[in-house]
Design an enzyme around this catalytic site. Structure first.
Site, PDB file in Angstrom:
ATOM      1  N   GLN A   1       0.811  -1.217   0.000  1.00 32.75           N
ATOM      2  CA  GLN A   1       0.000   0.000   0.000  1.00 32.75           C
ATOM      3  C   GLN A   1       0.842   1.264   0.000  1.00 32.75           C
ATOM      4  O   GLN A   1       0.348   2.332  -0.368  1.00 32.75           O
ATOM      5  CB  GLN A   1      -0.989  -0.020   1.177  1.00 32.75           C
ATOM      6  CG  GLN A   1      -0.376   0.150   2.541  1.00 32.75           C
ATOM      7  CD  GLN A   1      -1.398  -0.032   3.666  1.00 32.75           C
ATOM      8  OE1 GLN A   1      -1.786  -1.155   4.000  1.00 32.75           O
ATOM      9  NE2 GLN A   1      -1.826   1.061   4.262  1.00 32.75           N
TER      10      GLN A   1
ATOM     11  N   HIS B   1      -6.798  -1.515  11.257  1.00 36.59           N
ATOM     12  CA  HIS B   1      -6.138  -1.965  10.032  1.00 36.59           C
ATOM     13  C   HIS B   1      -6.997  -3.004   9.316  1.00 36.59           C
ATOM     14  O   HIS B   1      -7.504  -3.930   9.953  1.00 36.59           O
ATOM     15  CB  HIS B   1      -4.772  -2.538  10.405  1.00 36.59           C
ATOM     16  CG  HIS B   1      -3.914  -2.879   9.228  1.00 36.59           C
ATOM     17  ND1 HIS B   1      -3.789  -2.049   8.131  1.00 36.59           N
ATOM     18  CD2 HIS B   1      -3.122  -3.949   8.971  1.00 36.59           C
ATOM     19  CE1 HIS B   1      -2.967  -2.620   7.264  1.00 36.59           C
ATOM     20  NE2 HIS B   1      -2.550  -3.765   7.738  1.00 36.59           N
TER      21      HIS B   1
ATOM     22  N   CYS C   1      -5.304   0.562   3.446  1.00 39.99           N
ATOM     23  CA  CYS C   1      -5.413  -0.863   3.751  1.00 39.99           C
ATOM     24  C   CYS C   1      -6.800  -1.391   3.392  1.00 39.99           C
ATOM     25  O   CYS C   1      -6.947  -2.505   2.903  1.00 39.99           O
ATOM     26  CB  CYS C   1      -5.135  -1.100   5.227  1.00 39.99           C
ATOM     27  SG  CYS C   1      -6.262  -0.220   6.315  1.00 39.99           S
TER      28      CYS C   1
END
Ligand SMILES: *[C@@H]1O[C@H](CO)[C@@H](O)[C@H](O)[C@H]1NC(C)=O
Ligand SMILES: *[C@@H]1O[C@H](CO)[C@@H](O)[C@H](O)[C@H]1NC(C)=O
Length: 350
Positions: free
Chosen positions: A139, A288, A145
Site C-alpha cells: 500500500q 487496520h 489498507c
C-alpha cells in the site's frame, strides 16, 4: 535479525547494572551497537536519509523501536518481534501511513450472513494453495489498507465463481470511492486517509465494478477518478457481515473465499514471524484492514495446553514484512478484534 535484536536487549539490560561504574563506556558501546544494527537495517531495506539531522533522528526512532520490539516480545511470546522494514518510523507515523481503517462500523444495518454449519470443516485450510490469492501487494505510505482488503476478498470470490485470478484495482477505490457507512454517516471512504471494506463493496456494486490492476494501476496517492464503466472487470453481487463467532468466520471463509477483516495493528510494526497471541491487545481499537486467507489447527503450543489454532492473514505491506507478507494470529479469542469486522462478498462478471 532476531538474534541481533536479543543481543541488543541483553546489552541494554547490562547497561542498567553497570551504569554507575563505567557510565560513558557502556553508553558508548550500546549506542555503537545500536548504530551498527541501524546501518545493517539501512542496507537491508535500501534506506537513505537526506541529511545528517534526519539520520540522527531516524537512529533515535530505530533505537526506541528496538525497545518497543523487546516489550512486544515479552507480551507476545509465540511470535518473533524485532527489526522490520518499518523500524525507522515512530508508532504515530506508522499508523498514519500504513493502516487506515475507519474507527466505527455499522453493525446493525448491513445484511448478515446466514448461520452456516460448522461441523465437518477441515482442520486446516488455505486459499493460497487453491490459487485464490494474488501476490502480496504494497500500500505504500497511504492509509488505504481498506482498499487492499476489499480487492483481496473480491479477487478470491471471483476466483471461486469463475476459476480466474485477476489483480483488481485498489487505485480505483482510492480515487473514486467516497461511500459512507449507512449508520455512521461521517465514516466515508477517503483514499489514503482511511475507509471501510463494507463501504467499498457497496461502492463497487453501485459503480458497476472494479477495473483490473493493469487498466487502473496503483500509484498510492489520491488522484482524479479515471474509472470507465466499460473497463470494469469484476462486480459485486452481494455482501454481508459475518457474526463475531470465529467458527462462523471459518465456515464463511471455506464457502465464500478469503474474508475481509479488521484488526488492531498494535503488534504488527515489530512482527517478524510466528503465531502472534498477545497477552493484551484491545479488541476495540481495530485500525487496520487485512484479509483472512486460511487457518490452521496447530500453530503453537503453550505449556501443557497442547497445540493451538491460528488464522493466516494477508497484509498489504509487501512480501518483505512478516512471513513473506503474511501474519499468523491465534484463533478463537477474538484476538486484537479480528472477529469484529468480518465481511464476505459474492462477485459477478462486470
Ligand atoms: C498480479 O500482479 C503482479 C505484479 O504486477 C504479477 O506479478 C502477477 O502475476 C499478477 N497476478 C495475476 C493473477 O495476474
Ligand atoms: C448472497 O445472496 C445469496 C442469496 O440471497 C445468499 O444466500 C448469500 O448468503 C449471500 N452471500 C453473501 C456473501 O452475502
Amino acid at each position: 535479525m532476531a538474534l541481533l535484536f536479543i543481543f541488543l536487549v541483553a546489552s541494554s539490560c547490562s547497561l542498567v547494572v553497570t551504569f554507575a561504574e563505567e557510565e560513558k563506556n557502556v553508553l558508548l558501546q550500546v549506542t555503537e551497537r545500536g548504530e551498527e544494527s541501524f546501518v545493517m537495517f539501512m542496507n537491508k531495506y535500501g534506506k537513505k536519509y537526506g541529511s545528517r539531522e534526519e539520520y540522527i533522528h531516524r537512529l533515535g526512532v530505530f533505537l526506541s523501536n528496538m525497545k518497543r520490539a523487546a516489550m512486544n516480545q515479552v507480551l507476545d511470546p509465540f511470535a518473533v518481534h524485532g527489526v522490520t522494514p518499518f523500524s525507522d518510523l515512530s508508532q504515530e507515523e506508522f499508523e498514519a501511513f500504513y493502516t487506515g481503517i475507519l474507527p466505527s462500523y455499522s453493525s446493525n444495518s448491513l445484511p448478515t450472513a446466514p448461520q452456516l454449519p460448522v461441523d465437518g470443516l477441515p482442520p486446516d485450510f488455505d486459499w493460497r494453495e487453491k490459487g485464490a490469492v494474488t501476490h502480496v501487494k504494497m500500500q505504500g505510505a497511504c492509509g488505504a489498507c481498506w482498499a487492499f482488503s476489499t480487492t483481496g476478498a473480491m479477487e478470491g470470490a471471483y476466483f471461486i465463481s469463475s476459476g480466474k485470478l485477476v489483480n483488481l484495482s485498489e487505485q480505483q477505490l482510492v480515487d473514486c470511492d467516497h461511500m459512507c457507512d449507512v449508520e455512521s454517516r461521517t465514516d466515508c471512504d477517503d483514499g489514503c486517509k482511511g475507509g471501510l471494506m463494507t463501504n467499498a463493496f457497496e461502492y463497487v456494486r453501485e459503480a458497476g465494478g472494479l477495473e483490473d490492476e493493469n487498466s487502473y494501476p496503483y500509484v498510492g496517492t489520491r488522484g482524479e477518478c479515471k474509472f470507465e464503466r466499460e473497463k470494469a472487470a469484476v462486480g459485486v453481487l452481494n455482501f454481508s457481515k459475518i457474526s463475531m463467532d470465529e467458527d462462523q468466520i471459518s465456515a464463511n471463509l471455506v464457502r465464500n473465499g478469503p474474508i475481509a477483516v479488521g484488526v488492531n495493528a498494535a503488534f504488527l510494526q515489530t512482527y517478524i514471524g510466528g503465531v502472534s497471541c498477545p497477552l493484551i491487545c484491545s479488541k476495540r481499537h481495530v485500525n487496520h484492514g487485512v484479509l483472512l486467507v486460511g487457518y490452521g489447527a496447530k500453530g503453537f503450543a503453550p505449556l501443557r495446553l497442547g497445540n493451538r489454532p491460528f488464522w493466516i492473514i494477508k497484509n498489504s505491506w509487501s512480501d518483505r514484512w512478516g512471513e513473506h507478507g503474511y501474519y499468523r494470529l491465534c484463533k478463537g479469542h477474538g484476538m486484537c478484534g479480528i472477529h469484529t469486522m468480518a465481511s464476505a462478498v459474492v462477485t459477478t462478471e462486470a
